[in-house]
Motif scaffolding. Structure first.
Motif, PDB file in Angstrom:
ATOM      1  N   ALA A  33       0.803  -1.228   0.000  1.00  0.00           N
ATOM      2  CA  ALA A  33       0.000   0.000   0.000  1.00  0.00           C
ATOM      3  C   ALA A  33       0.836   1.279   0.000  1.00  0.00           C
ATOM      4  O   ALA A  33       0.337   2.340   0.342  1.00  0.00           O
ATOM      5  CB  ALA A  33      -0.998   0.004   1.155  1.00  0.00           C
ATOM      6  N   ASN A  34       2.104   1.195  -0.399  1.00  0.00           N
ATOM      7  CA  ASN A  34       2.958   2.369  -0.598  1.00  0.00           C
ATOM      8  C   ASN A  34       3.269   2.491  -2.080  1.00  0.00           C
ATOM      9  O   ASN A  34       3.358   1.478  -2.784  1.00  0.00           O
ATOM     10  CB  ASN A  34       4.293   2.223   0.144  1.00  0.00           C
ATOM     11  CG  ASN A  34       4.192   2.479   1.642  1.00  0.00           C
ATOM     12  OD1 ASN A  34       5.143   2.913   2.249  1.00  0.00           O
ATOM     13  ND2 ASN A  34       3.055   2.205   2.256  1.00  0.00           N
ATOM     14  N   THR A  35       3.462   3.690  -2.564  1.00  0.00           N
ATOM     15  CA  THR A  35       3.867   3.893  -3.950  1.00  0.00           C
ATOM     16  C   THR A  35       5.235   3.258  -4.158  1.00  0.00           C
ATOM     17  O   THR A  35       6.148   3.468  -3.373  1.00  0.00           O
ATOM     18  CB  THR A  35       3.923   5.388  -4.290  1.00  0.00           C
ATOM     19  OG1 THR A  35       2.632   5.951  -4.050  1.00  0.00           O
ATOM     20  CG2 THR A  35       4.326   5.618  -5.733  1.00  0.00           C
ATOM     21  N   PHE A  36       5.365   2.454  -5.211  1.00  0.00           N
ATOM     22  CA  PHE A  36       6.621   1.810  -5.557  1.00  0.00           C
ATOM     23  C   PHE A  36       7.252   2.551  -6.719  1.00  0.00           C
ATOM     24  O   PHE A  36       6.592   2.811  -7.727  1.00  0.00           O
ATOM     25  CB  PHE A  36       6.389   0.346  -5.944  1.00  0.00           C
ATOM     26  CG  PHE A  36       7.608  -0.302  -6.527  1.00  0.00           C
ATOM     27  CD1 PHE A  36       8.632  -0.737  -5.702  1.00  0.00           C
ATOM     28  CD2 PHE A  36       7.744  -0.457  -7.896  1.00  0.00           C
ATOM     29  CE1 PHE A  36       9.769  -1.321  -6.231  1.00  0.00           C
ATOM     30  CE2 PHE A  36       8.871  -1.035  -8.435  1.00  0.00           C
ATOM     31  CZ  PHE A  36       9.889  -1.474  -7.598  1.00  0.00           C
ATOM     32  N   ILE A  37       8.525   2.909  -6.584  1.00  0.00           N
ATOM     33  CA  ILE A  37       9.262   3.566  -7.669  1.00  0.00           C
ATOM     34  C   ILE A  37      10.635   2.916  -7.770  1.00  0.00           C
ATOM     35  O   ILE A  37      11.340   2.801  -6.769  1.00  0.00           O
ATOM     36  CB  ILE A  37       9.429   5.074  -7.423  1.00  0.00           C
ATOM     37  CG1 ILE A  37       8.068   5.758  -7.326  1.00  0.00           C
ATOM     38  CG2 ILE A  37      10.275   5.712  -8.530  1.00  0.00           C
ATOM     39  CD1 ILE A  37       8.136   7.211  -6.878  1.00  0.00           C
ATOM     40  N   LEU A  38      10.995   2.479  -8.966  1.00  0.00           N
ATOM     41  CA  LEU A  38      12.327   1.970  -9.237  1.00  0.00           C
ATOM     42  C   LEU A  38      12.908   2.780 -10.384  1.00  0.00           C
ATOM     43  O   LEU A  38      12.238   2.985 -11.401  1.00  0.00           O
ATOM     44  CB  LEU A  38      12.285   0.495  -9.619  1.00  0.00           C
ATOM     45  CG  LEU A  38      13.627  -0.140  -9.953  1.00  0.00           C
ATOM     46  CD1 LEU A  38      13.698  -1.537  -9.382  1.00  0.00           C
ATOM     47  CD2 LEU A  38      13.893  -0.153 -11.436  1.00  0.00           C
ATOM     48  N   LYS A  39      14.128   3.256 -10.230  1.00  0.00           N
ATOM     49  CA  LYS A  39      14.829   3.968 -11.295  1.00  0.00           C
ATOM     50  C   LYS A  39      16.158   3.281 -11.547  1.00  0.00           C
ATOM     51  O   LYS A  39      16.848   2.912 -10.596  1.00  0.00           O
ATOM     52  CB  LYS A  39      15.065   5.428 -10.920  1.00  0.00           C
ATOM     53  CG  LYS A  39      13.786   6.229 -10.821  1.00  0.00           C
ATOM     54  CD  LYS A  39      14.057   7.683 -10.576  1.00  0.00           C
ATOM     55  CE  LYS A  39      12.728   8.443 -10.504  1.00  0.00           C
ATOM     56  NZ  LYS A  39      12.945   9.874 -10.407  1.00  0.00           N
ATOM     57  N   ALA A  40      16.494   3.086 -12.821  1.00  0.00           N
ATOM     58  CA  ALA A  40      17.755   2.448 -13.184  1.00  0.00           C
ATOM     59  C   ALA A  40      18.311   3.090 -14.440  1.00  0.00           C
ATOM     60  O   ALA A  40      17.560   3.425 -15.357  1.00  0.00           O
ATOM     61  CB  ALA A  40      17.542   0.954 -13.410  1.00  0.00           C
ATOM     62  N   ASN A  41      19.624   3.277 -14.468  1.00  0.00           N
ATOM     63  CA  ASN A  41      20.319   3.711 -15.676  1.00  0.00           C
ATOM     64  C   ASN A  41      20.702   2.456 -16.442  1.00  0.00           C
ATOM     65  O   ASN A  41      21.496   1.651 -15.954  1.00  0.00           O
ATOM     66  CB  ASN A  41      21.573   4.521 -15.328  1.00  0.00           C
ATOM     67  CG  ASN A  41      21.222   5.858 -14.742  1.00  0.00           C
ATOM     68  OD1 ASN A  41      20.407   6.585 -15.287  1.00  0.00           O
ATOM     69  ND2 ASN A  41      21.818   6.193 -13.617  1.00  0.00           N
ATOM     70  N   VAL A  42      20.127   2.277 -17.624  1.00  0.00           N
ATOM     71  CA  VAL A  42      20.318   1.049 -18.392  1.00  0.00           C
ATOM     72  C   VAL A  42      21.383   1.289 -19.461  1.00  0.00           C
ATOM     73  O   VAL A  42      21.276   2.215 -20.267  1.00  0.00           O
ATOM     74  CB  VAL A  42      18.984   0.595 -19.027  1.00  0.00           C
ATOM     75  CG1 VAL A  42      19.159  -0.701 -19.782  1.00  0.00           C
ATOM     76  CG2 VAL A  42      17.905   0.454 -17.954  1.00  0.00           C
ATOM     77  N   LYS A  43      22.415   0.426 -19.437  1.00  0.00           N
ATOM     78  CA  LYS A  43      23.541   0.559 -20.365  1.00  0.00           C
ATOM     79  C   LYS A  43      23.828  -0.770 -21.029  1.00  0.00           C
ATOM     80  O   LYS A  43      23.497  -1.823 -20.494  1.00  0.00           O
ATOM     81  CB  LYS A  43      24.779   1.037 -19.603  1.00  0.00           C
ATOM     82  CG  LYS A  43      24.577   2.379 -18.933  1.00  0.00           C
ATOM     83  CD  LYS A  43      25.812   2.806 -18.184  1.00  0.00           C
ATOM     84  CE  LYS A  43      25.560   4.177 -17.540  1.00  0.00           C
ATOM     85  NZ  LYS A  43      26.765   4.694 -16.905  1.00  0.00           N
ATOM     86  N   ASP A  44      24.476  -0.709 -22.191  1.00  0.00           N
ATOM     87  CA  ASP A  44      24.889  -1.941 -22.843  1.00  0.00           C
ATOM     88  C   ASP A  44      26.217  -2.413 -22.259  1.00  0.00           C
ATOM     89  O   ASP A  44      26.758  -1.793 -21.334  1.00  0.00           O
ATOM     90  CB  ASP A  44      24.935  -1.779 -24.362  1.00  0.00           C
ATOM     91  CG  ASP A  44      25.988  -0.788 -24.845  1.00  0.00           C
ATOM     92  OD1 ASP A  44      26.917  -0.441 -24.081  1.00  0.00           O
ATOM     93  OD2 ASP A  44      25.888  -0.359 -26.011  1.00  0.00           O
ATOM     94  N   SER A  45      26.770  -3.487 -22.800  1.00  0.00           N
ATOM     95  CA  SER A  45      27.986  -4.079 -22.240  1.00  0.00           C
ATOM     96  C   SER A  45      29.211  -3.186 -22.379  1.00  0.00           C
ATOM     97  O   SER A  45      30.209  -3.397 -21.691  1.00  0.00           O
ATOM     98  CB  SER A  45      28.260  -5.435 -22.881  1.00  0.00           C
ATOM     99  OG  SER A  45      28.429  -5.281 -24.273  1.00  0.00           O
ATOM    100  N   THR A  46      29.135  -2.161 -23.232  1.00  0.00           N
ATOM    101  CA  THR A  46      30.263  -1.226 -23.373  1.00  0.00           C
ATOM    102  C   THR A  46      30.116  -0.008 -22.465  1.00  0.00           C
ATOM    103  O   THR A  46      30.977   0.861 -22.459  1.00  0.00           O
ATOM    104  CB  THR A  46      30.407  -0.741 -24.834  1.00  0.00           C
ATOM    105  OG1 THR A  46      29.273   0.069 -25.175  1.00  0.00           O
ATOM    106  CG2 THR A  46      30.527  -1.910 -25.804  1.00  0.00           C
ATOM    107  N   GLY A  47      29.021   0.055 -21.711  1.00  0.00           N
ATOM    108  CA  GLY A  47      28.793   1.177 -20.811  1.00  0.00           C
ATOM    109  C   GLY A  47      28.043   2.333 -21.442  1.00  0.00           C
ATOM    110  O   GLY A  47      27.898   3.393 -20.844  1.00  0.00           O
ATOM    111  N   THR A  48      27.536   2.136 -22.655  1.00  0.00           N
ATOM    112  CA  THR A  48      26.784   3.171 -23.359  1.00  0.00           C
ATOM    113  C   THR A  48      25.309   3.097 -22.983  1.00  0.00           C
ATOM    114  O   THR A  48      24.711   2.014 -23.010  1.00  0.00           O
ATOM    115  CB  THR A  48      26.930   2.999 -24.887  1.00  0.00           C
ATOM    116  OG1 THR A  48      28.322   3.018 -25.216  1.00  0.00           O
ATOM    117  CG2 THR A  48      26.202   4.096 -25.647  1.00  0.00           C
ATOM    118  N   ALA A  49      24.722   4.239 -22.656  1.00  0.00           N
ATOM    119  CA  ALA A  49      23.299   4.285 -22.312  1.00  0.00           C
ATOM    120  C   ALA A  49      22.461   3.817 -23.498  1.00  0.00           C
ATOM    121  O   ALA A  49      22.738   4.170 -24.646  1.00  0.00           O
ATOM    122  CB  ALA A  49      22.894   5.694 -21.907  1.00  0.00           C
TER     123      ALA A  49
END
Length: 132
Positions: A33-49
């Motif tokens: 009953a709490n707002t759920f928030i997940l944030k992630a910076n997604v990158k490929d295997s070379t570290g590029t967004a």
């Protein structure tokens, strides 16, 4: 990477870096009953967004693999930016489910080709809330 509950909140607010050279197991802990928030910076295997505006998303929370749905995709909002920031939100009303440990997966669909891949999966633990 893991999301854990503290005494004050059960959120994954600080963006984490995720390398998607393979599906990433991300075990989530949140509060009923709490707002759920997940944030992630997604990158490929070379570290590029990764440009996440090129994708659509689907997520389900289930009692167990292929089991009954606990939180459906229709009740989950997922957005992504061209800079690789992924945000998953579930409202407090949609988090009013029984406490327990469930499973989830997030499937990304490349809009141009329809190619589907699961990038995140793991356990989704809902802890009881004192108020609700």
């Amino acid at each position: 990477m893991a999301c854990t509950c503290s005494s004050s909140a059960c959120r994954c607010e600080n963006p984490q870096n995720v390398d998607l050279s393979a599906a990433s197991q991300l075990n989530i802990c949140c509060r009923r009953a709490n707002t759920f928030i997940l944030k992630a910076n997604v990158k490929d295997s070379t570290g590029t967004a990764i440009d996440l505006t090129l994708y659509s998303y689907e997520m389900q929370v289930r009692q167990y693999d292929n089991g009954p749905i606990v939180i459906s995709n229709a009740n989950i909002t997922i957005t992504g930016t061209d800079a690789g920031l992924l945000t998953i939100t579930i409202t407090d009303a949609n988090m009013t489910v029984d406490a327990g440990t469930f499973v989830y997966g997030v499937e990304f669909t490349l809009t141009a080709t329809g190619e589907k891949e699961t990038w995140f999966y793991g356990t989704f633990t809902v802890q009881q809330n004192i108020v609700n």
